[in-house]
Design an enzyme around this catalytic site. Structure first.
Site, PDB file in Angstrom:
ATOM      1  N   SER A  57       0.849  -1.191   0.000  1.00 47.77           N
ATOM      2  CA  SER A  57       0.000   0.000   0.000  1.00 47.77           C
ATOM      3  C   SER A  57       0.887   1.245   0.000  1.00 47.77           C
ATOM      4  O   SER A  57       2.108   1.163   0.089  1.00 47.77           O
ATOM      5  CB  SER A  57      -0.917  -0.020   1.219  1.00 47.77           C
ATOM      6  OG  SER A  57      -1.793  -1.124   1.165  1.00 47.77           O
ATOM      7  N   HIS A  59       0.472   3.510  -2.534  1.00 45.59           N
ATOM      8  CA  HIS A  59       0.526   3.974  -3.922  1.00 45.59           C
ATOM      9  C   HIS A  59      -0.853   4.397  -4.423  1.00 45.59           C
ATOM     10  O   HIS A  59      -1.077   4.478  -5.626  1.00 45.59           O
ATOM     11  CB  HIS A  59       1.074   2.863  -4.815  1.00 45.59           C
ATOM     12  CG  HIS A  59       2.373   2.309  -4.358  1.00 45.59           C
ATOM     13  ND1 HIS A  59       3.485   3.092  -4.184  1.00 45.59           N
ATOM     14  CD2 HIS A  59       2.738   1.045  -4.007  1.00 45.59           C
ATOM     15  CE1 HIS A  59       4.495   2.335  -3.760  1.00 45.59           C
ATOM     16  NE2 HIS A  59       4.060   1.098  -3.629  1.00 45.59           N
ATOM     17  N   HIS A 225       9.159   3.581  -3.630  1.00 43.82           N
ATOM     18  CA  HIS A 225       9.299   3.125  -2.245  1.00 43.82           C
ATOM     19  C   HIS A 225      10.429   3.870  -1.548  1.00 43.82           C
ATOM     20  O   HIS A 225      11.093   3.325  -0.668  1.00 43.82           O
ATOM     21  CB  HIS A 225       9.573   1.619  -2.204  1.00 43.82           C
ATOM     22  CG  HIS A 225       8.543   0.794  -2.890  1.00 43.82           C
ATOM     23  ND1 HIS A 225       8.788   0.137  -4.074  1.00 43.82           N
ATOM     24  CD2 HIS A 225       7.260   0.546  -2.565  1.00 43.82           C
ATOM     25  CE1 HIS A 225       7.693  -0.501  -4.449  1.00 43.82           C
ATOM     26  NE2 HIS A 225       6.749  -0.270  -3.552  1.00 43.82           N
ATOM     27  N   GLY A 423      -1.368  33.321   3.159  1.00 41.13           N
ATOM     28  CA  GLY A 423       0.022  33.237   2.733  1.00 41.13           C
ATOM     29  C   GLY A 423       0.388  33.989   1.471  1.00 41.13           C
ATOM     30  O   GLY A 423       1.546  33.958   1.049  1.00 41.13           O
ATOM     31  N   CYS A 425      -0.331  37.473   0.767  1.00 42.07           N
ATOM     32  CA  CYS A 425      -0.383  38.939   0.833  1.00 42.07           C
ATOM     33  C   CYS A 425       0.938  39.573   0.417  1.00 42.07           C
ATOM     34  O   CYS A 425       0.965  40.547  -0.343  1.00 42.07           O
ATOM     35  CB  CYS A 425      -0.765  39.391   2.245  1.00 42.07           C
ATOM     36  SG  CYS A 425      -1.012  41.183   2.397  1.00 42.07           S
ATOM     37  N   SER A 469      -7.043  42.098  -1.724  1.00 45.08           N
ATOM     38  CA  SER A 469      -6.184  43.279  -1.585  1.00 45.08           C
ATOM     39  C   SER A 469      -6.236  44.135  -2.841  1.00 45.08           C
ATOM     40  O   SER A 469      -6.338  45.362  -2.774  1.00 45.08           O
ATOM     41  CB  SER A 469      -4.737  42.857  -1.300  1.00 45.08           C
ATOM     42  OG  SER A 469      -4.641  42.219  -0.051  1.00 45.08           O
ATOM     43  N   GLY A 584      -2.061  42.896   5.767  1.00 42.18           N
ATOM     44  CA  GLY A 584      -2.546  44.002   4.950  1.00 42.18           C
ATOM     45  C   GLY A 584      -2.270  45.346   5.582  1.00 42.18           C
ATOM     46  O   GLY A 584      -1.873  46.307   4.911  1.00 42.18           O
TER      47      GLY A 584
END
Length: 597
Positions: A57, A59, A225, A423, A425, A469, A584
């Site tokens: 597992s 994948h 892997h 994240g 601005c 903004s 801001g």
């Protein structure tokens, strides 16, 4: 390089079974043998050949996500990156048993081959009358492993394996015989090539986290892997430089170590671009576009493009490229090109199979689009009088200082916004500032035409900055331009501090009609309002005092609970504890401080 090492789970030990139960909740046509971790079609058509696959597992969606009509009948799942044992596989063979036989398809990894092979032989020993009704296909498509290095173990199985599943599974769904399904699986397996590249290795839940690559490195040829690749590149090249190198590994016939497929030029292919688990959809789209572009430059004809997460390596930030070299002629052992494409296009209800177009990609339009007429809102209304600054040269220099300060402050504002918002601005303000500087260089912003210059800045905010903004800045500057025009007569050409004050008050009032933020709100309105309100009390002498008030208001957002803006969705006490100002508001502070100097 940092990478994701935290996970949402109950325990690392229960993760695989929990995930398989979730898969079966998505598709009620599936059933799960929990003890053996076998996902299978609950009510398969036993008059058709079954396809069984599996492996470790981690994948996902491979392998269990491809169980469904038209692809796989069942999948046997081991623990993360670990092959299931032979008894699990034998149970899988029993669950998909049918009248026409079973084709087992595994990637070329020693554990998978041994355990699936052992189960096949044990099944044949227990059912000698059915021994010839179970076929075995091994897929090895990795071109990163050279012929000398892989002389004994062969090439690793990567994302190309899912093309084997799909094409063979579609033929089985159509009623193909055991030998027909086996033969086409073998043909596809021998006609695919894959190479992967990663920014970092993945993290296996429950293990110690460690970084393998530096911030400036990528690794070509990584396995799924966490196996190391065959080379590293530093610095990280742009896609336009990286993709041709990867394609050369796939298509070159001059490299004796990696000439696995007989590319001859003007070849026809199916392209599969696979997300290894940690690439954003935004970046991934750019990768797909660049691969398509590079193939067409080479003169390779793309008949189909498949893109998405097909065979991942948990959360690895990387991708792989697979090419299926299509036949240019047909013979007894080579299928028709049209058959391959039609089998690939056949619909499936398997949850993991991604949507794809049953047609080649459209031609790339390279010619320039016809010029677009500016909308009425973008046309400057003729003015009988150009309004100029009292000191045009200083006006331009102050804007340049403010813009350069925003560019310099980008990293600090971004840091704040990572904590207090989404994240972006810092980058948004930097992009806007650079665009304004470009307009100054082009002569579109000048101190002898204040209204035209402010309208230009407003358009930059709207078109280049974008987002919240950009809209706020654009509204404010548009309103400021309006305010200047309404406060001046044709006879006056120089804007006085008093006129600036009236125009600023008008602009702030208009801005308030589009935002509910009022000071103190922990938004850019806080320092903006502090500046405007202080300045207008005595425009002739209050500029420096107004700037200092705006700076204090921006600093004060560190201790204010957000009532509006990006920070309203963030837990307020955490922001106060970390003394994070509103990004801001900090941008407004940076601008005003440099206007003052």
């Amino acid at each position: 390089m940092s990478f994701q090492n935290k996970h949402f789970l109950n325990t690392p030990e229960s993760l695989v079974l929990d995930s398989l139960q979730g898969l079966c909740a998505v598709n009620p046509r599936l059933a799960l043998d929990s003890q053996n971790k076998v996902v299978h079609i609950a009510s398969p058509d036993r008059t058709k050949v079954a396809l069984l696959c599996g492996g470790g597992s981690g994948h996902e969606p491979a392998h269990a996500g491809f169980v469904g009509q038209g692809i796989l009948t069942g999948a046997v799942c081991g623990n993360v990156f670990a092959s299931p044992n032979a008894s699990q596989v034998r149970r899988g063979i029993d669950l998909v048993e049918n009248d026409k036989g079973t084709v087992i398809i595994v990637k070329n990894y020693t554990g998978d081959i041994l355990n699936f092979g052992l189960a096949k032989e044990q099944y044949a020993a227990l059912h000698p009358d059915k021994a010839d009704r179970v076929k075995f296909v091994i897929v090895g498509d990795d071109v990163a492993v050279g012929k000398t290095q892989g002389a004994i173990v062969g090439r690793r199985g990567l994302a190309g394996t899912v093309l084997v599943y799909k094409i063979a599974g579609a033929l089985a769904q159509r009623g193909g015989s055991l030998n027909e399904v086996y033969s086409i699986a073998q043909w596809v397996s021998s006609s695919i090539a894959t190479v992967g590249v990663g920014l970092e290795h993945c993290h296996v839940p429950g293990t110690v986290a460690s970084s393998h690559l530096s911030d400036s490195e990528i690794e070509i040829g990584m396995g799924i892997h966490n196996e190391s690749g065959n080379r590293r590149l530093s610095p990280v090249p742009p896609l336009s430089k990286l993709i041709p190198q990867l394609l050369d590994l796939l298509t070159s016939t001059n490299d004796p170590e990696r000439s696995f497929l007989p590319f001859k030029g003007k070849d026809e292919v199916v392209l599969l671009v696979n997300n290894l688990g940690g690439i954003s959809e935004l970046e991934f789209g750019g990768i797909v576009a660049e691969v398509r572009r590079a193939l067409e430059i080479q003169g390779i004809v793309i008949h189909r493009v498949l893109a998405g997460s097909f065979m991942t390596s948990l959360n690895m930030p990387g991708f792989s490229i697979t090419l299926l070299l299509l036949p240019n002629t047909s013979s007894g052992s080579t299928p028709e090109l049209s058959l391959i494409l039609s089998l690939l296009d056949d619909k499936s209800d398997a949850p993991g199979w991604k949507w794809s177009s049953a047609s080649p990609p459209a031609a790339v339009v390279t010619e320039l689009a016809a010029p677009v007429e500016l909308s009425p809102g973008k046309v400057q209304v003729p003015r009988t009088t150009l309004l100029k600054s009292a000191d045009p040269k200083s006006f331009i220099l102050s804007i340049e200082r403010a813009c350069n300060a925003l560019v310099t402050a980008e990293s600090e504002i971004t840091r704040m916004d990572v904590i207090a918002g989404d994240g972006d601005c810092g980058l948004t303000l930097k992009t806007g500032a650079e665009a304004v500087l470009a307009k100054i260089r082009e002569g579109n912003i000048k101190g002898t035409d204040l209204v035209g210059s402010i309208i230009t800045i407003s358009q930059v905010a709207e078109e280049v900055m974008g987002g919240t903004s950009g809209a706020l800045y654009s509204i404010f500057f548009s309103a400021l331009a309006q305010g200047l025009q309404t406060q001046i007569s044709d006879a006056e050409t120089t804007v006085t501090p008093q006129i600036w004050g009236l125009a600023l008050t008008s602009a702030l009032t208009k801005l308030y009609t589009y935002t509910r933020a009022r000071p103190p709100s922990r938004t850019l309105v806080d320092p903006l309002a502090a500046f405007v309100e202080t300045f207008t009390k005595n425009p002739a002498s209050n500029f420096a005092t107004a700037v200092h008030g705006a700076v204090a208001a921006a600093e004060g957002t560190k201790n204010i609970e957000a009532k509006a803006g990006r920070s309203a969705y963030v837990e307020g006490d955490r922001l106060k504890e970390q003394q994070v100002a509103d990004p801001g508001a900090w941008g407004v502070k940076v601008i005003l401080e440099r206007l003052l100097v």
